[in-house]
Design a protein around this motif. Structure first.
Motif, PDB file in Angstrom:
ATOM      1  N   ALA A  25       1.060  -0.996  -0.257  1.00 55.14           N
ATOM      2  CA  ALA A  25       0.298   0.101  -0.165  1.00 55.14           C
ATOM      3  C   ALA A  25       1.151   1.192   0.232  1.00 55.14           C
ATOM      4  O   ALA A  25       1.032   2.006  -0.934  1.00 55.14           O
ATOM      5  N   GLY A  27       3.267   3.557  -0.971  1.00 49.64           N
ATOM      6  CA  GLY A  27       4.591   2.917  -2.448  1.00 49.64           C
ATOM      7  C   GLY A  27       4.664   5.327  -2.544  1.00 49.64           C
ATOM      8  O   GLY A  27       4.532   5.833  -2.309  1.00 49.64           O
ATOM      9  N   ASN A  30       1.201   7.395  -2.204  1.00 50.18           N
ATOM     10  CA  ASN A  30       1.543   7.920  -0.414  1.00 50.18           C
ATOM     11  C   ASN A  30       2.335   9.076  -0.935  1.00 50.18           C
ATOM     12  O   ASN A  30       1.647  10.170  -0.073  1.00 50.18           O
ATOM     13  N   ILE A 101       1.769  -1.987 -15.163  1.00 47.48           N
ATOM     14  CA  ILE A 101       2.481  -1.103 -14.107  1.00 47.48           C
ATOM     15  C   ILE A 101       3.700  -1.221 -13.730  1.00 47.48           C
ATOM     16  O   ILE A 101       4.431  -0.253 -13.098  1.00 47.48           O
ATOM     17  N   PHE A 234      -6.191   3.359  -4.907  1.00 43.98           N
ATOM     18  CA  PHE A 234      -4.793   3.646  -5.761  1.00 43.98           C
ATOM     19  C   PHE A 234      -4.049   3.165  -4.327  1.00 43.98           C
ATOM     20  O   PHE A 234      -3.229   2.428  -4.535  1.00 43.98           O
ATOM     21  N   SER A 235      -4.008   4.623  -4.039  1.00 41.68           N
ATOM     22  CA  SER A 235      -3.028   4.320  -2.101  1.00 41.68           C
ATOM     23  C   SER A 235      -3.031   2.548  -1.709  1.00 41.68           C
ATOM     24  O   SER A 235      -1.907   2.478  -0.911  1.00 41.68           O
ATOM     25  N   ILE A 242      -3.760  -7.471  -5.924  1.00 43.49           N
ATOM     26  CA  ILE A 242      -2.474  -8.246  -5.048  1.00 43.49           C
ATOM     27  C   ILE A 242      -3.485  -8.147  -3.453  1.00 43.49           C
ATOM     28  O   ILE A 242      -2.696  -9.673  -3.044  1.00 43.49           O
ATOM     29  N   SER A 336       6.393  -1.726  -3.047  1.00 47.31           N
ATOM     30  CA  SER A 336       4.930  -2.019  -3.925  1.00 47.31           C
ATOM     31  C   SER A 336       4.876  -2.750  -5.482  1.00 47.31           C
ATOM     32  O   SER A 336       4.201  -3.642  -5.511  1.00 47.31           O
ATOM     33  N   SER A 339       5.098  -6.406  -4.922  1.00 43.27           N
ATOM     34  CA  SER A 339       3.849  -7.328  -4.454  1.00 43.27           C
ATOM     35  C   SER A 339       2.999  -7.130  -5.932  1.00 43.27           C
ATOM     36  O   SER A 339       2.418  -7.893  -6.146  1.00 43.27           O
TER      37      SER A 339
END
Ligand code: PHE
Length: 459
Positions: A25, A27, A30, A101, A234-235, A242, A336, A339
């Motif tokens: 989360a 990444g 943030n 991504i 997104f955050s 995931i 991130s 993940s």
């Protein structure tokens, strides 16, 4: 239960899972996305839609994903296939999003790693903007190739990929969980120091005023609410599959609901901390240039690779500030990145029953090559921009929409609620269903309005 299910790797403890989930989360989003989104959407007043989005959409969807992964024990394609055979493509949709991504996430991490080094040498000189776009990124342009700049792009990019591959080869507990358990505490310590340094800069309070002064009138603007929901999705890394993948590695008896709360609040706390650090630094930058904060406030690449180098050039303890800022980006981002690639590796493992090492190499090496070719030889920026928009709309919003729609249509939602309630410290009930339904409506609205925006801008 099939053999494959029994052999599934596991996180050894709940804490290991929590670290891994927080690692995913927390990444780049943030650090470089939240501060500006909050500032641009009502400042202090943004906290209202943001908290509502967290509580009514973020955490409920997080629990939905945990429950899917935990109950059906698989990466997204396998888990959805176990719900209904015809749902498998939804899982592959997730996998594809992650493929896209990670190709550019790795590139940005590579840049951040270079800039960690540049903090010592102030390689960006007196014009960080020209340096970033012209010297650093245009390094392999047909004309004027500067070989000096090829290595600072390629080496860190390869490093990011090799590191990610190495961690994934080590496996779920020894690789994914352990790396997050090391990087997350380090990140928090480094970032706290960076915030403390930023707060001592002249003009810091000006930046904080700009960030936190509430503009309540913004609350009647639907765009602000959409921004809050978008940021939360997104955050928290939800709707990417995931969390489905990670929770498939949880032991049978795991407090899913309690874990969701911890992860949700930890991620948001870090986000607010990042807002403070970033805006304190921007306040300094504005004051030093005799400008308003509104004239220097920015996010994304411009914040990290142009504004921060400018701040570092001028600030007392600039090198330290730069080092902490860029290393934080790398630390936050690498977990991130891990993940994201893990979803793809797990899907390949589940589908073709491969061992971890062959699956990781089969996934990691071709992607490393594509990532380097796409972004190592051209600036890649236009591609990055398109990919980012595509991911945000179709990767997140459309996938979330399909999750809810299809879990409801196949009458899986009550099974998932029952699953959560059977093992969690608190129960989900009507409130959860209501939140999921409301989130579904919001996702539908976002899907339509974002798609229209995209069409308008491109044609
Ligand atoms: N949540 C991460 C961030 O805030 C971004 C991310 C999105 C990570 C999707 C993994 C998957 O930067």
């Amino acid at each position: 239960m099939s053999e494959q299910q029994e052999q599934r790797a596991t996180f050894s403890t709940r804490k290991a899972f929590i670290f891994a989930a927080i690692g995913s989360a927390v990444g780049l989003g943030n650090i470089w996305r939240f501060p500006y989104i909050a500032y641009d959407n009502g400042g202090g007043a943004f906290i209202v839609p943001y908290l509502i989005a967290l509580l009514t959409a973020g955490i409920p969807l997080l629990l939905l994903e945990y429950a899917i992964g935990h109950r059906y024990r698989g990466s997204p394609p396998l888990a959805f296939r176990r719900v209904r055979k015809w749902l498998e493509p939804l899982g592959w949709w997730n996998v594809m999003t992650n493929v896209i991504i990670c190709i550019y996430y790795a590139v940005i991490l590579g840049w951040a790693a270079s800039y960690t080094w540049f903090s010592f040498t102030a390689a960006w000189g007196t014009d960080p903007q020209a340096f970033f776009y012209n010297d650093y990124l245009h390094m392999a342009k047909d004309t004027g190739v500067s070989l000096d700049m090829v290595w600072p792009v390629f080496l860190p990019l390869a490093g990011v990929w090799l590191f990610t591959i190495a961690i994934l080869v080590l496996g779920v507990q020894k690789g994914v969980a352990r790396s997050s358990a090391v990087f997350m505490p380090l990140l928090v310590i480094m970032f706290l120091i960076m915030v403390a340094v930023a707060l001592t800069l002249p003009g810091a309070t000006k930046g904080l005023d700009a960030l936190f002064t509430p503009d309540w009138s913004k609350l009647s603007d639907s765009g602000v609410w959409i921004a809050a929901y978008g940021q939360i999705f997104f955050s928290l890394s939800i709707c990417f599959g995931i969390m489905i993948t990670y929770s498939s590695y949880l032991k049978k008896k795991s407090d899913l609901a309690g874990t969701g709360l911890v992860v949700g609040f930890a991620n948001s706390s870090f986000e607010v901390l990042a807002g403070i650090g970033v805006f304190a630094a921007l306040g300094f930058m504005a004051q030093a240039a005799g400008k308003e904060v509104s004239e220097v406030a920015t996010s994304g690449l411009g914040l990290a690779f142009v504004a921060f180098p400018t701040i570092i050039n001028q600030a007392p303890f600039g090198t330290l500030l730069g080092l902490l800022f860029f290393a934080s980006l790398v630390f936050a981002g690498i977990t991130s990145m891990i993940s994201i690639v893990e979803v793809i590796v797990a899907a390949v493992q589940d589908k073709w029953r491969l061992g971890r090492i062959p699956a990781t190499l089969a996934v990691g090496i071709p992607m490393m090559v594509v990532s380097s070719l796409l972004f190592g030889t051209t600036t890649g920026l236009p591609v990055l921009d398109v990919l980012d928009k595509f991911v945000n709309i179709y990767g997140i919003v459309a996938a979330g929409f399909c999750y809810v729609l299809l879990m409801a249509a196949t009458k899986t939602l009550p099974k998932l609620a029952g699953h959560i309630n059977g093992i969690s410290s608190f129960k989900v009930g009507t409130l959860w269903y209501t939140c999921i339904t409301a989130t579904f409506c919001i996702l539908a609205y976002m899907l339509v309005s974002d798609s229209m925006n995209l069409l308008e801008k491109n044609y």
